[in-house]
Design a protein around this motif. Sequence first.
Motif, PDB file in Angstrom:
ATOM      1  N   ALA A  22       0.835  -1.209   0.000  1.00 14.55           N
ATOM      2  CA  ALA A  22       0.000   0.000   0.000  1.00 14.55           C
ATOM      3  C   ALA A  22       0.866   1.254   0.000  1.00 14.55           C
ATOM      4  CB  ALA A  22      -0.925  -0.008   1.206  1.00 14.55           C
ATOM      5  N   ARG A  23       1.991   1.216   0.714  1.00 13.33           N
ATOM      6  CA  ARG A  23       2.891   2.383   0.749  1.00 13.33           C
ATOM      7  C   ARG A  23       3.580   2.583  -0.596  1.00 13.33           C
ATOM      8  NH1 ARG A  23       8.271   1.508   3.901  1.00 13.33           N
ATOM      9  NH2 ARG A  23       8.577   0.360   1.983  1.00 13.33           N
ATOM     10  N   ASP A  24       4.073   1.498  -1.180  1.00 15.98           N
ATOM     11  CA  ASP A  24       4.941   1.611  -2.353  1.00 15.98           C
ATOM     12  C   ASP A  24       4.176   1.603  -3.670  1.00 15.98           C
ATOM     13  OD1 ASP A  24       6.984   1.679  -0.561  1.00 15.98           O
ATOM     14  OD2 ASP A  24       7.760  -0.320  -1.026  1.00 15.98           O
ATOM     15  N   ARG A  25       3.090   0.893  -3.752  1.00 21.79           N
ATOM     16  CA  ARG A  25       2.235   0.804  -4.947  1.00 21.79           C
ATOM     17  C   ARG A  25       2.892   0.126  -6.140  1.00 21.79           C
ATOM     18  NH1 ARG A  25      -1.390   5.612  -4.391  1.00 21.79           N
ATOM     19  NH2 ARG A  25      -2.000   5.438  -2.221  1.00 21.79           N
ATOM     20  N   GLY A  26       4.200   0.042  -6.144  1.00 21.72           N
ATOM     21  CA  GLY A  26       4.913  -0.565  -7.276  1.00 21.72           C
ATOM     22  C   GLY A  26       6.387  -0.610  -6.967  1.00 21.72           C
ATOM     23  N   CYS A  27       7.150  -1.047  -7.964  1.00 20.97           N
ATOM     24  CA  CYS A  27       8.608  -1.102  -7.793  1.00 20.97           C
ATOM     25  C   CYS A  27       9.126   0.283  -7.419  1.00 20.97           C
ATOM     26  CB  CYS A  27       9.270  -1.586  -9.084  1.00 20.97           C
ATOM     27  SG  CYS A  27      11.075  -1.581  -9.007  1.00 20.97           S
ATOM     28  N   ARG A  28       9.980   0.324  -6.411  1.00 18.35           N
ATOM     29  CA  ARG A  28      10.485   1.605  -5.910  1.00 18.35           C
ATOM     30  C   ARG A  28      11.758   2.049  -6.606  1.00 18.35           C
ATOM     31  NH1 ARG A  28       9.388   3.321  -0.964  1.00 18.35           N
ATOM     32  NH2 ARG A  28      10.580   5.092  -1.681  1.00 18.35           N
ATOM     33  N   HIS A  29      12.297   1.240  -7.514  1.00 19.88           N
ATOM     34  CA  HIS A  29      13.494   1.691  -8.215  1.00 19.88           C
ATOM     35  C   HIS A  29      13.148   2.947  -9.004  1.00 19.88           C
ATOM     36  CE1 HIS A  29      17.578   0.852  -9.625  1.00 19.88           C
ATOM     37  NE2 HIS A  29      17.198   1.511 -10.699  1.00 19.88           N
ATOM     38  N   PRO A  30      13.966   4.005  -8.896  1.00 21.07           N
ATOM     39  CA  PRO A  30      13.626   5.255  -9.572  1.00 21.07           C
ATOM     40  C   PRO A  30      13.376   5.056 -11.064  1.00 21.07           C
ATOM     41  CG  PRO A  30      15.441   5.600  -8.067  1.00 21.07           C
ATOM     42  CD  PRO A  30      15.190   4.110  -8.114  1.00 21.07           C
ATOM     43  N   GLY A  31      12.226   5.488 -11.507  1.00 16.45           N
ATOM     44  CA  GLY A  31      11.876   5.420 -12.920  1.00 16.45           C
ATOM     45  C   GLY A  31      11.145   4.166 -13.333  1.00 16.45           C
ATOM     46  N   GLN A  33       8.171   1.542 -13.605  1.00 20.46           N
ATOM     47  CA  GLN A  33       6.712   1.666 -13.568  1.00 20.46           C
ATOM     48  C   GLN A  33       6.018   0.352 -13.221  1.00 20.46           C
ATOM     49  OE1 GLN A  33       5.190   4.726 -14.164  1.00 20.46           O
ATOM     50  NE2 GLN A  33       7.299   5.496 -14.174  1.00 20.46           N
ATOM     51  N   ASN A  34       6.779  -0.683 -12.890  1.00 21.35           N
ATOM     52  CA  ASN A  34       6.142  -1.967 -12.609  1.00 21.35           C
ATOM     53  C   ASN A  34       5.292  -1.887 -11.349  1.00 21.35           C
ATOM     54  OD1 ASN A  34       7.050  -3.449 -14.812  1.00 21.35           O
ATOM     55  ND2 ASN A  34       8.993  -3.919 -13.814  1.00 21.35           N
ATOM     56  N   ARG A  35       4.137  -2.510 -11.435  1.00 19.95           N
ATOM     57  CA  ARG A  35       3.172  -2.431 -10.330  1.00 19.95           C
ATOM     58  C   ARG A  35       3.549  -3.381  -9.188  1.00 19.95           C
ATOM     59  NH1 ARG A  35      -1.948  -3.711 -13.815  1.00 19.95           N
ATOM     60  NH2 ARG A  35      -0.465  -5.307 -14.349  1.00 19.95           N
ATOM     61  N   CYS A  59      10.995  -2.912   1.004  1.00 22.34           N
ATOM     62  CA  CYS A  59      10.395  -2.109  -0.056  1.00 22.34           C
ATOM     63  C   CYS A  59      10.102  -3.006  -1.240  1.00 22.34           C
ATOM     64  CB  CYS A  59      11.278  -0.925  -0.451  1.00 22.34           C
ATOM     65  SG  CYS A  59      12.673  -1.319  -1.483  1.00 22.34           S
ATOM     66  N   CYS A  60       9.180  -2.547  -2.074  1.00 22.98           N
ATOM     67  CA  CYS A  60       8.795  -3.296  -3.275  1.00 22.98           C
ATOM     68  C   CYS A  60       9.821  -3.039  -4.376  1.00 22.98           C
ATOM     69  CB  CYS A  60       7.424  -2.846  -3.777  1.00 22.98           C
ATOM     70  SG  CYS A  60       6.054  -3.265  -2.693  1.00 22.98           S
ATOM     71  N   LEU A  61      10.341  -4.113  -4.948  1.00 22.26           N
ATOM     72  CA  LEU A  61      11.177  -4.022  -6.147  1.00 22.26           C
ATOM     73  C   LEU A  61      10.691  -5.078  -7.120  1.00 22.26           C
ATOM     74  CD1 LEU A  61      14.843  -3.737  -4.728  1.00 22.26           C
ATOM     75  CD2 LEU A  61      13.478  -1.902  -5.759  1.00 22.26           C
ATOM     76  N   CYS A  62      10.614  -4.726  -8.404  1.00 28.06           N
ATOM     77  CA  CYS A  62      10.267  -5.737  -9.401  1.00 28.06           C
ATOM     78  C   CYS A  62      11.420  -6.732  -9.485  1.00 28.06           C
ATOM     79  CB  CYS A  62       9.971  -5.090 -10.756  1.00 28.06           C
ATOM     80  SG  CYS A  62      11.411  -4.395 -11.587  1.00 28.06           S
ATOM     81  N   ARG A  63      11.178  -7.866 -10.101  1.00 26.57           N
ATOM     82  CA  ARG A  63      12.198  -8.917 -10.141  1.00 26.57           C
ATOM     83  C   ARG A  63      13.496  -8.414 -10.763  1.00 26.57           C
ATOM     84  NH1 ARG A  63      11.163 -14.207  -9.352  1.00 26.57           N
ATOM     85  NH2 ARG A  63       9.856 -13.254  -7.763  1.00 26.57           N
ATOM     86  N   ARG A  64      13.391  -7.605 -11.815  1.00 21.52           N
ATOM     87  CA  ARG A  64      14.589  -7.085 -12.483  1.00 21.52           C
ATOM     88  C   ARG A  64      15.427  -6.246 -11.517  1.00 21.52           C
ATOM     89  NH1 ARG A  64      14.806  -2.407 -17.059  1.00 21.52           N
ATOM     90  NH2 ARG A  64      16.977  -2.698 -17.623  1.00 21.52           N
ATOM     91  N   GLY A 111      16.556  14.574  -9.605  1.00 22.21           N
ATOM     92  CA  GLY A 111      16.761  14.520 -11.043  1.00 22.21           C
ATOM     93  C   GLY A 111      15.793  13.563 -11.694  1.00 22.21           C
ATOM     94  N   GLY A 112      16.062  13.257 -12.935  1.00 22.96           N
ATOM     95  CA  GLY A 112      15.175  12.407 -13.701  1.00 22.96           C
ATOM     96  C   GLY A 112      15.384  10.949 -13.379  1.00 22.96           C
ATOM     97  N   PRO A 113      14.555  10.112 -13.965  1.00 27.12           N
ATOM     98  CA  PRO A 113      14.703   8.681 -13.745  1.00 27.12           C
ATOM     99  C   PRO A 113      16.011   8.176 -14.332  1.00 27.12           C
ATOM    100  CG  PRO A 113      13.078   9.117 -15.458  1.00 27.12           C
ATOM    101  CD  PRO A 113      13.459  10.444 -14.872  1.00 27.12           C
ATOM    102  N   LEU A 114      16.497   7.086 -13.781  1.00 23.36           N
ATOM    103  CA  LEU A 114      17.685   6.460 -14.334  1.00 23.36           C
ATOM    104  C   LEU A 114      17.354   5.914 -15.714  1.00 23.36           C
ATOM    105  CD1 LEU A 114      18.900   4.444 -11.231  1.00 23.36           C
ATOM    106  CD2 LEU A 114      19.819   6.582 -12.099  1.00 23.36           C
ATOM    107  N   SER A 115      18.242   6.130 -16.664  1.00 22.50           N
ATOM    108  CA  SER A 115      17.997   5.600 -17.996  1.00 22.50           C
ATOM    109  C   SER A 115      18.313   4.108 -18.008  1.00 22.50           C
ATOM    110  CB  SER A 115      18.882   6.307 -19.020  1.00 22.50           C
ATOM    111  OG  SER A 115      20.229   5.890 -18.854  1.00 22.50           O
TER     112      SER A 115
END
Length: 125
Positions: A22-31, A33-35, A59-64, A111-115
Amino acid sequence: MQRPPPTESYQPTAPQRRWTTARDRGCRHPGCQNRAGWADLDHVVAHADGGPTDCANLCCLCRRHHRLKTHAPGWSFHLDADGALLVTTPNGVTRVSRPPGIGFLEPFELGGPLSDADIVSVMPF
Ligand SMILES: [Zn+2]
């Protein structure tokens, strides 16, 4: 929703999973968008290194990005008490992602998201 208590177990409890998702809503890695439905709950300080199974260390992180954090050398992750996740690349670039579930609207502070090039160039897989 009150933050659930820590557990001695490696596996987060169901209330911890619900609260962190509920706090994170998705992967927390900057940039990223994974849910959250696709995300792992990561111990920011590894459980093997003494990191507690506590929402203040999860924290939530996508598998990648979970694999990147776990296996790629030179990356640094820090979770602040307010839920801000600071991610520093091997090149020393730091990005902050704030959890949308606690009312911060802008996901990036420094700054912006990591490329993908920043990420792919150091991923060993
Ligand atoms: Zn991700």
